[in-house]
Every structure is written in C-alpha cells, then in structure tokens.
Design a protein around this motif. Sequence first.
Motif, mmCIF file in Angstrom:
data_model
loop_
_atom_site.group_PDB
_atom_site.id
_atom_site.type_symbol
_atom_site.label_atom_id
_atom_site.label_comp_id
_atom_site.label_asym_id
_atom_site.label_seq_id
_atom_site.Cartn_x
_atom_site.Cartn_y
_atom_site.Cartn_z
ATOM 1 N N MET A 92 -3.929 10.353 -7.174
ATOM 2 C CA MET A 92 -2.914 11.417 -7.292
ATOM 3 C C MET A 92 -3.549 12.765 -7.008
ATOM 4 O O MET A 92 -2.981 13.603 -6.315
ATOM 5 N N ARG A 93 -4.739 12.955 -7.545
ATOM 6 C CA ARG A 93 -5.443 14.229 -7.343
ATOM 7 C C ARG A 93 -5.947 14.326 -5.899
ATOM 8 O O ARG A 93 -5.746 15.330 -5.226
ATOM 9 N N LEU A 94 -6.559 13.245 -5.421
ATOM 10 C CA LEU A 94 -7.200 13.289 -4.105
ATOM 11 C C LEU A 94 -6.198 13.509 -2.966
ATOM 12 O O LEU A 94 -6.515 14.140 -1.959
ATOM 13 N N LEU A 95 -4.988 12.970 -3.141
ATOM 14 C CA LEU A 95 -3.998 13.123 -2.066
ATOM 15 C C LEU A 95 -3.553 14.576 -1.894
ATOM 16 O O LEU A 95 -2.984 14.945 -0.873
ATOM 17 N N LYS A 96 -3.803 15.373 -2.926
ATOM 18 C CA LYS A 96 -3.400 16.800 -2.825
ATOM 19 C C LYS A 96 -4.523 17.666 -2.288
ATOM 20 O O LYS A 96 -4.370 18.859 -2.132
ATOM 21 N N VAL A 97 -5.688 17.065 -2.053
ATOM 22 C CA VAL A 97 -6.801 17.845 -1.522
ATOM 23 C C VAL A 97 -6.519 18.184 -0.069
ATOM 24 O O VAL A 97 -6.351 17.285 0.758
ATOM 25 N N PHE A 135 1.023 8.812 7.444
ATOM 26 C CA PHE A 135 0.177 9.027 6.267
ATOM 27 C C PHE A 135 -1.108 9.778 6.609
ATOM 28 O O PHE A 135 -1.712 10.412 5.740
ATOM 29 N N ALA A 136 -1.518 9.718 7.869
ATOM 30 C CA ALA A 136 -2.799 10.306 8.280
ATOM 31 C C ALA A 136 -2.985 11.772 7.862
ATOM 32 O O ALA A 136 -4.079 12.165 7.482
ATOM 33 N N PRO A 137 -1.938 12.614 7.902
ATOM 34 C CA PRO A 137 -2.135 14.011 7.513
ATOM 35 C C PRO A 137 -2.664 14.191 6.084
ATOM 36 O O PRO A 137 -3.204 15.235 5.748
ATOM 37 N N TYR A 138 -2.469 13.145 5.237
ATOM 38 C CA TYR A 138 -2.931 13.274 3.847
ATOM 39 C C TYR A 138 -4.393 12.866 3.679
ATOM 40 O O TYR A 138 -4.956 12.972 2.614
ATOM 41 N N ASN A 185 5.607 7.012 -14.871
ATOM 42 C CA ASN A 185 6.429 5.869 -15.282
ATOM 43 C C ASN A 185 6.328 4.720 -14.296
ATOM 44 O O ASN A 185 6.096 3.576 -14.655
ATOM 45 N N GLU A 186 6.522 5.074 -13.030
ATOM 46 C CA GLU A 186 6.429 4.043 -11.987
ATOM 47 C C GLU A 186 5.020 3.468 -11.927
ATOM 48 O O GLU A 186 4.837 2.287 -11.704
ATOM 49 N N LEU A 187 4.045 4.342 -12.138
ATOM 50 C CA LEU A 187 2.656 3.868 -12.087
ATOM 51 C C LEU A 187 2.411 2.826 -13.168
ATOM 52 O O LEU A 187 1.755 1.819 -12.932
ATOM 53 N N SER A 188 3.008 3.064 -14.333
ATOM 54 C CA SER A 188 2.725 2.118 -15.399
ATOM 55 C C SER A 188 3.323 0.737 -15.092
ATOM 56 O O SER A 188 2.690 -0.290 -15.352
ATOM 57 N N SER A 189 4.510 0.687 -14.471
ATOM 58 C CA SER A 189 5.016 -0.660 -14.154
ATOM 59 C C SER A 189 4.262 -1.276 -12.973
ATOM 60 O O SER A 189 4.042 -2.490 -12.928
ATOM 61 N N PHE A 208 0.830 -1.198 0.000
ATOM 62 C CA PHE A 208 0.000 0.000 0.000
ATOM 63 C C PHE A 208 0.870 1.255 0.000
ATOM 64 O O PHE A 208 0.623 2.214 -0.734
ATOM 65 N N GLN A 209 1.923 1.196 0.807
ATOM 66 C CA GLN A 209 2.825 2.336 0.908
ATOM 67 C C GLN A 209 3.470 2.658 -0.446
ATOM 68 O O GLN A 209 3.528 3.817 -0.863
ATOM 69 N N LYS A 210 3.896 1.610 -1.128
ATOM 70 C CA LYS A 210 4.528 1.800 -2.435
ATOM 71 C C LYS A 210 3.556 2.501 -3.395
ATOM 72 O O LYS A 210 3.911 3.449 -4.090
ATOM 73 N N TRP A 211 2.328 2.031 -3.379
ATOM 74 C CA TRP A 211 1.303 2.602 -4.263
ATOM 75 C C TRP A 211 1.081 4.084 -3.933
ATOM 76 O O TRP A 211 1.078 4.946 -4.820
ATOM 77 N N MET A 212 0.939 4.389 -2.658
ATOM 78 C CA MET A 212 0.656 5.766 -2.250
ATOM 79 C C MET A 212 1.827 6.701 -2.555
ATOM 80 O O MET A 212 1.640 7.851 -2.932
ATOM 81 N N GLN A 213 3.050 6.168 -2.398
ATOM 82 C CA GLN A 213 4.213 7.013 -2.693
ATOM 83 C C GLN A 213 4.253 7.399 -4.169
ATOM 84 O O GLN A 213 4.505 8.541 -4.525
ATOM 85 N N ILE A 214 3.948 6.398 -5.017
ATOM 86 C CA ILE A 214 3.947 6.666 -6.462
ATOM 87 C C ILE A 214 2.856 7.685 -6.802
ATOM 88 O O ILE A 214 3.058 8.611 -7.579
ATOM 89 N N CYS A 215 1.701 7.527 -6.171
ATOM 90 C CA CYS A 215 0.599 8.466 -6.417
ATOM 91 C C CYS A 215 0.978 9.867 -5.943
ATOM 92 O O CYS A 215 0.726 10.862 -6.619
ATOM 93 N N TYR A 216 1.608 9.936 -4.785
ATOM 94 C CA TYR A 216 1.935 11.246 -4.227
ATOM 95 C C TYR A 216 2.974 11.960 -5.104
ATOM 96 O O TYR A 216 2.907 13.158 -5.326
#
Length: 379
Positions: A368-373, A327-330, A273-277, A260-268
């Motif tokens: 990616m969008r939601l994490l910046k809200v 991660f909670a602050p996001y 590129n990383e998302l595609s792999s 989960f962490q890996k996914w969230m880091q890529i999104c953030y």
Amino acid sequence: MLFSEIPGNNKVKQELISSVKKGRIAHAQLFLGNPGNAKLSLAIAYAQFLNCEHKKEDDSCNNCYSCLMYNQLTHPDLHIIFPVLKINKIKNPISENFIAEWRKLILENPYISPQDWYQYLGVENKQGVIYKHEARDLQKKLTLKNYESAFRIVLIWMPEKMNHVTANKLLKLIEEPPNGTYILMVSEDYEQLLPTIISRTQIIKNKPFNSQEVASFLKKEKGISNEKAEIITINAKGNMNKAIQLCVDEIEEVSSIEAFQKWMQICYRVSLNELSSLTDEFAKKGRENQKVFFQYSSTVIRECLMFNVFNKELSLDNKQERFVKNFAPYINEENSVSIFERLEKAIKNIERNANPKIIFYELSLQMMRLLKVKRKLAN
Ligand SMILES: [Zn+2]
C-alpha cells in the motif's frame, strides 16, 4: 502399482526386476531418497512383482488375483506399517487402526510426505510415531502362515519414526525374518535410523525425478498444459508430491492476472476491510500455492519495469499485457527493488512455515505504501 506407472528410475527398476528373476532377493531392503521421489511407489511395484502370478518380462501382469489385491493395497500377505498419531481416543494406536485412510491417500498420491499424512488425519504440527505395540502386533501376525502367496511382505513407511523400543523389538525380525517374509523399508531420513537397522539392510538409493519426468507425468496423467507444466516443474524441484499438489490445487487461479490485479487494487485503495478477507482467502491456499502467487507477482512487476524501460509494444488481446500496460506507471526505479525484496522475503517465510496470514497482511501493508512512491523527476 506397476513399474510402468512410475516415471523414470529405469536403472533401479531393472535392478529390482533382475533380482527377482535371479532369485537373489535380500530379506531386508531400505528404499532411501528425498521427499517426493519414487521410493514408496518402487517398493510397492517391487512387492507386487514378487507376488505376481503371471510376471511379464519387465512388469507385473496387472490381472492376476495378487495384482488385483495389490492394486488396492489389500493383499492379505502385505503388512503395512507407518507412523500414527494418538487421536480418536485410541489408547495404543497401530497402523491397522488407520490402514483404510492410509490406503486411500497413497492410492491417490504415492509421493506424499509424512506431514501430508498427519494433515489428512486432521492433525497438523504433530509428529507421528511407530509405537511399540506395532512390533508386538506384527510379531503376532508373522507367527501365522501366509494366506495365499509365496512371499509375505512387510512394508514399513518411514521407519525413522519408530521409537527406540519399537526399533529394538524389530531388530531380530529385520535380521532374520521368517522364511518367505521380506521387509521393505521406505525412508527419507537416513540419519534418524538406528545404525543397527541400517547395517542389516540392503540399501536402494532413489534419485529425485528430473524435470522432464515431472513435466511429462503432469501432462500425461493430470492433463496439464505445456506452459503450466513448466511453471509447476520449476517449482517442484524434482519433488513429485509438490508437483501433484500444485496441479490439484489452484495453480490456475494463483498464477492468474485476475488474482494479482485484485490484490493490487485493494492495496492501491488502501482498503483494510477487503484486505482482511483477501488475507483469509490467501491463508487457505496451501503453502505451495502461496509461493507460486508471490513468484507470479514478481514476474508481473518485472514485466512492468521492462515495459517502462523499453516501452515495447504490447498486445492488447493478451489479458496479462493489457494489465501490465495499465499498471506499469505505478512501478518505478524507486519502489521496484523494495517490492522484489519483500516478495522474496515473503517466499522465504512461507518456506520457513511462518504464519501465512501475517506474511500476506504485512506484505500488503507495505505494498500500500510502496505503490504511492512516485518516480523521481529527472532534472
Ligand atoms: Zn499379476
């Protein structure tokens, strides 16, 4: 297959055993039930018990010649019929062309679905059929004498896949099999069967496994921990096939904080590129695992929200809690509802067999969008 190897189903087992002891065996029987229940394993255990040379009180001996043959599904008086596909340039395919593969798969997991079977043969999105040549082949075999045993068994897995010609050709046989021959059909789609077939069989309804049966099977046979067995059991909903696939596959990995962490880091980082792999990796995981991953993600997001609301003490020794704290602050009241809804929707789409790559990629773009809200400032 022994009765004792099948979890639960005690009432049906007792009825089957007592029918053999009393010598009241219907010549054609239909084992019916939802995907992933015990119907096929019960039919096999029953056939084995019928032919066992040294029956015990409530099971086969597992030692006699017949049992040894049955343990490999290679008993010469056991004829197995199942849906096949027109592949490998076989012109008129019948079960015998694929029997080695079928045996191998069923001995590994007797709870599989027809789709797993087609996938095993390397073909997806195609439906198998029991073609008319199958009926001809069986009729020919049944004119010969039994090889070794008193009872000859014809086991038909998924008789609903017989086309009309096959079904009509087999009707007479199902109505009146040769002496000493018993037809055991194993079906999960009652409505697809010809009424003329149903009316000629004795129906044995099999229930789905209950949670306790699934959980203890996973712990005992697959060495799964209590905690994991519980997660798998909830997801399997009484379907042992799903449960087995969930433990064979990478349940450990998909429900891990690292994934989960890996996914969230890529999104953030909005790293396409990383998302595609990562999307390619995700697509290979199999639908059950994909669902578990989204469910697990939902759980972590919920924990973050709880942490924000109650600000409770978390243990820093626990990997998951450590992550939640960071991660909670996001996660906030502005984006959490949207995230939950989108995860829910992704799970539904996986269940509907939508393309997992598209589901994962689109969801990630939204993340990616939601994490910046940002959280609205309280006035
Ligand atoms: Zn035996």
